[in-house]
Design a protein around this motif. Sequence first.
Motif, short mmCIF file in Angstrom:
data_model
loop_
_atom_site.label_atom_id
_atom_site.label_comp_id
_atom_site.label_asym_id
_atom_site.label_seq_id
_atom_site.Cartn_x
_atom_site.Cartn_y
_atom_site.Cartn_z
N ASP A 66 54.02 -0.90 -39.73
CA ASP A 66 53.79 -2.18 -39.07
C ASP A 66 55.09 -2.97 -38.96
O ASP A 66 55.09 -4.16 -38.71
N GLY A 67 56.21 -2.29 -39.17
CA GLY A 67 57.51 -2.94 -39.13
C GLY A 67 57.95 -3.45 -40.49
O GLY A 67 59.13 -3.75 -40.68
N CYS A 68 57.04 -3.55 -41.43
CA CYS A 68 57.37 -4.02 -42.78
C CYS A 68 57.20 -2.91 -43.81
O CYS A 68 57.99 -2.78 -44.72
N CYS A 72 59.60 -10.24 -44.46
CA CYS A 72 59.10 -9.41 -43.37
C CYS A 72 57.88 -10.05 -42.72
O CYS A 72 57.02 -10.62 -43.38
N GLN A 85 54.16 -6.59 -37.68
CA GLN A 85 53.92 -6.47 -36.24
C GLN A 85 52.68 -5.59 -36.04
O GLN A 85 52.01 -5.23 -36.99
N GLU A 86 52.45 -5.20 -34.80
CA GLU A 86 51.33 -4.31 -34.52
C GLU A 86 51.60 -2.95 -35.15
O GLU A 86 52.71 -2.43 -35.11
N GLN A 87 50.56 -2.36 -35.73
CA GLN A 87 50.69 -1.08 -36.40
C GLN A 87 50.75 0.04 -35.37
O GLN A 87 50.06 0.00 -34.36
#
Length: 100
Positions: free
Chosen positions: A66-68, A87, A90-92
């Motif tokens: 998810d960006g994190c 963090c 974002q969208e997964q």
Amino acid sequence: MQAPASPPSDAKAPMPPSPNRDGLVAWGVAAVVVVTVLIGTFAPSSHGRSGPSSSADDATCAEWSDGCTICQRHAEGLACSLPGIACVPQEQHCLRHSGG
């Protein structure tokens, strides 16, 4: 020779700190630490530890993010990294599908 002058009778020597007060402060600090640890342990979290639910439910997705956090599917179960301190998720999305 003269004897040294004695201090005036109304002068008071400073009082040493009371050991009872020091013990009370130490117990208070210890209690605050214990309560903080217990709250952190037993409070419900708002985020899941198993990773993104949409990709985790997809059996063909072997790695997603998810960006994190980055999560991977292993024979032993799911393994996810910890997010950075600042963090913003974002969208997964799936990074790697099983089988290549």
